[in-house]
Write an enzyme that holds these catalytic residues in place. Structure first.
Site: not given
Ligand code: 13P
Length: 258
Positions: A13-15, A99, A101, A171, A177, A217, A238-239
Protein backbone atom coordinates in the site's frame (compact mmCIF):
# COMPACT_ATOMS: atom_id res chain seq x y z
CA UNK A 1 -6.95 -26.00 9.33
CA UNK A 2 -4.80 -26.16 6.25
CA UNK A 3 -2.70 -23.12 5.38
CA UNK A 4 -1.64 -24.66 2.09
CA UNK A 5 -5.19 -24.14 0.77
CA UNK A 6 -4.35 -20.45 0.48
CA UNK A 7 -1.76 -18.90 -1.82
CA UNK A 8 0.22 -16.28 0.12
CA UNK A 9 -0.47 -12.68 -0.87
CA UNK A 10 1.74 -9.66 -0.30
CA UNK A 11 0.15 -6.28 -0.99
CA UNK A 12 2.05 -3.02 -1.04
CA UNK A 13 0.00 0.00 0.00
CA UNK A 14 1.96 2.95 -1.29
CA UNK A 15 -0.50 5.41 0.28
CA UNK A 16 0.06 8.99 -0.97
CA UNK A 17 3.61 8.38 -2.16
CA UNK A 18 5.29 8.41 -5.59
CA UNK A 19 4.45 10.45 -8.65
CA UNK A 20 3.86 8.49 -11.88
CA UNK A 21 7.48 9.01 -12.84
CA UNK A 22 8.72 7.82 -9.43
CA UNK A 23 6.28 4.92 -9.57
CA UNK A 24 7.89 3.63 -12.76
CA UNK A 25 11.36 4.05 -11.24
CA UNK A 26 10.37 1.99 -8.20
CA UNK A 27 8.78 -0.73 -10.33
CA UNK A 28 11.87 -0.80 -12.55
CA UNK A 29 13.83 -1.82 -9.46
CA UNK A 30 11.24 -4.15 -8.01
CA UNK A 31 10.20 -6.16 -11.07
CA UNK A 32 13.52 -8.04 -11.57
CA UNK A 33 13.93 -8.61 -7.84
CA UNK A 34 10.69 -10.59 -7.52
CA UNK A 35 10.64 -12.10 -11.01
CA UNK A 36 11.37 -15.64 -9.78
CA UNK A 37 8.60 -15.64 -7.18
CA UNK A 38 5.84 -17.99 -8.29
CA UNK A 39 4.04 -19.26 -5.18
CA UNK A 40 3.04 -15.86 -3.82
CA UNK A 41 0.70 -13.29 -5.33
CA UNK A 42 2.04 -9.74 -5.40
CA UNK A 43 -0.11 -6.61 -5.68
CA UNK A 44 0.94 -2.97 -5.49
CA UNK A 45 -1.82 -0.51 -4.59
CA UNK A 46 -0.66 2.82 -5.93
CA UNK A 47 -2.17 6.34 -5.98
CA UNK A 48 -4.91 6.79 -8.61
CA UNK A 49 -2.74 8.94 -10.86
CA UNK A 50 -0.03 6.23 -10.94
CA UNK A 51 -2.38 3.42 -11.94
CA UNK A 52 -2.00 3.68 -15.73
CA UNK A 53 1.79 3.87 -15.53
CA UNK A 54 1.90 0.95 -13.08
CA UNK A 55 -0.39 -1.23 -15.18
CA UNK A 56 1.70 -0.52 -18.27
CA UNK A 57 5.00 -1.13 -16.46
CA UNK A 58 3.92 -4.43 -14.86
CA UNK A 59 2.34 -5.92 -17.98
CA UNK A 60 3.63 -9.48 -18.41
CA UNK A 61 5.17 -9.59 -14.92
CA UNK A 62 4.04 -11.35 -11.73
CA UNK A 63 3.00 -8.04 -10.12
CA UNK A 64 -0.63 -6.94 -10.24
CA UNK A 65 -1.86 -3.42 -9.67
CA UNK A 66 -4.60 -2.16 -7.41
CA UNK A 67 -6.14 1.08 -6.17
CA UNK A 68 -6.44 2.33 -2.61
CA UNK A 69 -10.17 3.04 -2.61
CA UNK A 70 -13.28 2.97 -4.80
CA UNK A 71 -16.66 4.67 -4.61
CA UNK A 72 -19.85 2.67 -4.17
CA UNK A 73 -21.81 4.38 -6.95
CA UNK A 74 -21.27 3.49 -10.60
CA UNK A 75 -21.16 7.17 -11.63
CA UNK A 76 -22.52 10.57 -10.70
CA UNK A 77 -21.97 13.74 -8.73
CA UNK A 78 -19.28 12.55 -6.33
CA UNK A 79 -16.45 15.01 -6.83
CA UNK A 80 -13.05 13.47 -6.29
CA UNK A 81 -14.24 9.88 -6.31
CA UNK A 82 -13.46 6.98 -8.68
CA UNK A 83 -15.78 4.13 -9.71
CA UNK A 84 -15.06 0.42 -10.00
CA UNK A 85 -15.70 0.55 -13.75
CA UNK A 86 -13.06 3.26 -14.13
CA UNK A 87 -10.53 1.08 -12.32
CA UNK A 88 -11.37 -1.97 -14.40
CA UNK A 89 -11.08 -0.10 -17.69
CA UNK A 90 -7.52 0.98 -16.98
CA UNK A 91 -6.48 -2.52 -15.90
CA UNK A 92 -6.54 -2.31 -12.10
CA UNK A 93 -7.58 -5.71 -10.76
CA UNK A 94 -7.76 -5.03 -7.03
CA UNK A 95 -8.69 -2.39 -4.53
CA UNK A 96 -8.24 -1.69 -0.83
CA UNK A 97 -11.36 -0.56 1.05
CA UNK A 98 -11.83 0.57 4.63
CA UNK A 99 -8.22 1.40 5.41
CA UNK A 100 -8.06 2.91 8.89
CA UNK A 101 -6.66 6.12 7.42
CA UNK A 102 -9.85 6.40 5.34
CA UNK A 103 -11.96 5.70 8.42
CA UNK A 104 -10.00 8.14 10.64
CA UNK A 105 -9.32 11.07 8.30
CA UNK A 106 -12.10 10.81 5.71
CA UNK A 107 -15.12 9.79 7.74
CA UNK A 108 -15.60 6.31 6.35
CA UNK A 109 -17.79 4.07 8.47
CA UNK A 110 -18.48 0.35 8.61
CA UNK A 111 -21.53 1.03 6.43
CA UNK A 112 -19.71 2.99 3.71
CA UNK A 113 -16.94 0.41 3.74
CA UNK A 114 -19.57 -2.27 3.11
CA UNK A 115 -21.10 -0.28 0.23
CA UNK A 116 -17.70 0.29 -1.35
CA UNK A 117 -16.70 -3.35 -0.91
CA UNK A 118 -19.92 -4.53 -2.53
CA UNK A 119 -19.45 -2.20 -5.50
CA UNK A 120 -15.91 -3.47 -5.96
CA UNK A 121 -17.01 -7.11 -5.68
CA UNK A 122 -19.97 -6.61 -8.04
CA UNK A 123 -17.45 -5.32 -10.59
CA UNK A 124 -15.20 -8.37 -10.07
CA UNK A 125 -12.33 -6.59 -8.35
CA UNK A 126 -10.25 -8.42 -5.75
CA UNK A 127 -11.26 -6.49 -2.66
CA UNK A 128 -8.94 -6.08 0.30
CA UNK A 129 -11.11 -5.06 3.26
CA UNK A 130 -9.23 -3.55 6.20
CA UNK A 131 -10.26 -3.96 9.82
CA UNK A 132 -8.46 -3.16 13.04
CA UNK A 133 -8.80 -1.73 16.52
CA UNK A 134 -7.43 1.50 17.96
CA UNK A 135 -5.08 1.50 20.93
CA UNK A 136 -7.93 2.63 23.21
CA UNK A 137 -10.05 -0.28 22.01
CA UNK A 138 -7.23 -2.77 22.61
CA UNK A 139 -6.55 -1.31 26.06
CA UNK A 140 -10.26 -1.62 26.85
CA UNK A 141 -10.06 -5.30 25.88
CA UNK A 142 -12.57 -4.87 23.05
CA UNK A 143 -10.33 -5.89 20.13
CA UNK A 144 -12.25 -9.06 19.23
CA UNK A 145 -15.59 -7.29 19.51
CA UNK A 146 -14.51 -4.30 17.39
CA UNK A 147 -12.76 -6.32 14.70
CA UNK A 148 -15.57 -8.88 14.67
CA UNK A 149 -18.18 -6.18 14.19
CA UNK A 150 -16.16 -4.44 11.45
CA UNK A 151 -15.76 -7.76 9.64
CA UNK A 152 -19.44 -8.70 9.87
CA UNK A 153 -20.69 -5.32 8.64
CA UNK A 154 -18.10 -5.18 5.83
CA UNK A 155 -19.35 -8.56 4.58
CA UNK A 156 -23.07 -7.81 4.80
CA UNK A 157 -24.81 -8.86 1.53
CA UNK A 158 -21.55 -10.21 0.11
CA UNK A 159 -22.41 -13.53 -1.53
CA UNK A 160 -20.56 -16.82 -1.05
CA UNK A 161 -19.42 -16.63 -4.70
CA UNK A 162 -18.03 -13.13 -4.15
CA UNK A 163 -15.94 -14.37 -1.22
CA UNK A 164 -13.51 -15.79 -3.79
CA UNK A 165 -12.47 -12.16 -4.37
CA UNK A 166 -12.43 -11.06 -0.73
CA UNK A 167 -9.25 -10.59 1.27
CA UNK A 168 -9.42 -9.35 4.86
CA UNK A 169 -6.49 -7.33 6.17
CA UNK A 170 -6.14 -7.07 9.94
CA UNK A 171 -4.35 -3.82 10.67
CA UNK A 172 -4.27 -2.70 14.29
CA UNK A 173 -4.41 1.08 14.06
CA UNK A 174 -1.76 1.48 16.76
CA UNK A 175 0.73 -0.51 14.68
CA UNK A 176 0.39 1.45 11.43
CA UNK A 177 3.42 3.54 10.57
CA UNK A 178 4.54 3.49 14.20
CA UNK A 179 7.27 0.89 13.95
CA UNK A 180 5.34 -0.99 16.63
CA UNK A 181 3.92 -4.19 15.19
CA UNK A 182 1.55 -6.60 16.87
CA UNK A 183 3.31 -9.62 18.33
CA UNK A 184 2.93 -12.77 16.28
CA UNK A 185 0.60 -14.11 18.97
CA UNK A 186 -1.59 -10.99 18.96
CA UNK A 187 -1.78 -10.93 15.15
CA UNK A 188 -2.50 -14.67 14.93
CA UNK A 189 -5.21 -14.47 17.58
CA UNK A 190 -7.17 -11.77 15.77
CA UNK A 191 -6.68 -13.31 12.32
CA UNK A 192 -8.00 -16.62 13.69
CA UNK A 193 -11.00 -14.77 15.11
CA UNK A 194 -11.69 -13.20 11.71
CA UNK A 195 -11.52 -16.64 10.10
CA UNK A 196 -13.96 -18.00 12.66
CA UNK A 197 -16.41 -15.21 11.79
CA UNK A 198 -16.11 -16.05 8.10
CA UNK A 199 -16.68 -19.72 9.00
CA UNK A 200 -19.84 -18.85 10.90
CA UNK A 201 -21.24 -16.84 7.99
CA UNK A 202 -20.02 -18.85 4.98
CA UNK A 203 -18.93 -22.25 6.29
CA UNK A 204 -15.71 -24.19 6.52
CA UNK A 205 -14.72 -24.30 2.84
CA UNK A 206 -14.88 -20.57 2.27
CA UNK A 207 -13.21 -19.74 5.58
CA UNK A 208 -10.33 -22.04 4.70
CA UNK A 209 -9.97 -20.47 1.25
CA UNK A 210 -10.08 -16.80 2.29
CA UNK A 211 -6.81 -14.92 2.57
CA UNK A 212 -6.35 -13.01 5.81
CA UNK A 213 -3.42 -10.59 5.88
CA UNK A 214 -1.65 -8.80 8.69
CA UNK A 215 -0.61 -5.17 8.28
CA UNK A 216 1.03 -2.69 10.61
CA UNK A 217 4.77 -2.15 10.55
CA UNK A 218 5.42 -5.50 8.89
CA UNK A 219 8.99 -5.27 7.67
CA UNK A 220 11.96 -7.28 6.47
CA UNK A 221 12.95 -8.17 10.04
CA UNK A 222 9.62 -9.32 11.49
CA UNK A 223 7.83 -10.70 8.42
CA UNK A 224 8.97 -14.34 8.60
CA UNK A 225 7.56 -14.91 12.09
CA UNK A 226 4.24 -13.29 11.25
CA UNK A 227 3.87 -15.07 7.91
CA UNK A 228 4.48 -18.46 9.49
CA UNK A 229 1.46 -18.14 11.76
CA UNK A 230 -1.35 -20.51 10.75
CA UNK A 231 -3.99 -17.83 10.06
CA UNK A 232 -1.78 -15.12 8.57
CA UNK A 233 -1.73 -15.63 4.80
CA UNK A 234 0.25 -12.58 3.79
CA UNK A 235 0.82 -8.93 4.51
CA UNK A 236 -0.47 -5.47 3.72
CA UNK A 237 2.69 -3.41 3.72
CA UNK A 238 2.96 0.37 3.97
CA UNK A 239 6.39 1.90 4.54
CA UNK A 240 8.42 -1.16 3.57
CA UNK A 241 6.59 -1.44 0.23
CA UNK A 242 8.32 1.78 -0.86
CA UNK A 243 11.72 0.10 -0.46
CA UNK A 244 12.17 -2.53 -3.18
CA UNK A 245 14.83 -4.47 -1.23
CA UNK A 246 12.70 -4.70 1.91
CA UNK A 247 9.51 -5.46 0.00
CA UNK A 248 11.34 -8.25 -1.83
CA UNK A 249 12.48 -9.78 1.48
CA UNK A 250 8.83 -9.86 2.60
CA UNK A 251 7.62 -11.36 -0.68
CA UNK A 252 10.31 -14.05 -0.52
CA UNK A 253 9.51 -14.80 3.14
CA UNK A 254 5.91 -15.42 2.10
CA UNK A 255 7.09 -17.60 -0.76
CA UNK A 256 9.16 -19.70 1.67
CA UNK A 257 6.17 -20.54 3.90
CA UNK A 258 4.79 -24.12 3.80
P1 13P B 1 3.05 0.41 7.70
O1 13P B 1 3.56 -0.88 7.11
O2 13P B 1 3.81 1.60 7.22
O3 13P B 1 2.90 0.35 9.18
O4 13P B 1 1.57 0.62 7.11
C1 13P B 1 0.68 -0.41 7.21
C2 13P B 1 -0.51 -0.06 6.42
O5 13P B 1 -1.27 0.82 6.78
C3 13P B 1 -0.74 -0.79 5.16
O6 13P B 1 -2.02 -0.56 4.69
Amino acid sequence: MNKSLRKPLIVGNWKMNKTPHECVELLDELIPMVAEVDRTDIIVCVPYVDLCAAVEKTRGTNIKVGAQNVHSAPKGSFTGEISAEMLLEIGAKSVIVGHSERRTYFGETNETVNLRARAALDAGLKTIICVGETLAERDADTTEEVVGFQTKIALQSVSAEQMANVVIAYEPVWAIGTGRNATTAQAQEVCAKIRSIIRKIYGEYISEHTNILYGGSMNAANCADLLNEPDIDGGLIGGASLKPVDFTVIVKAADDVN
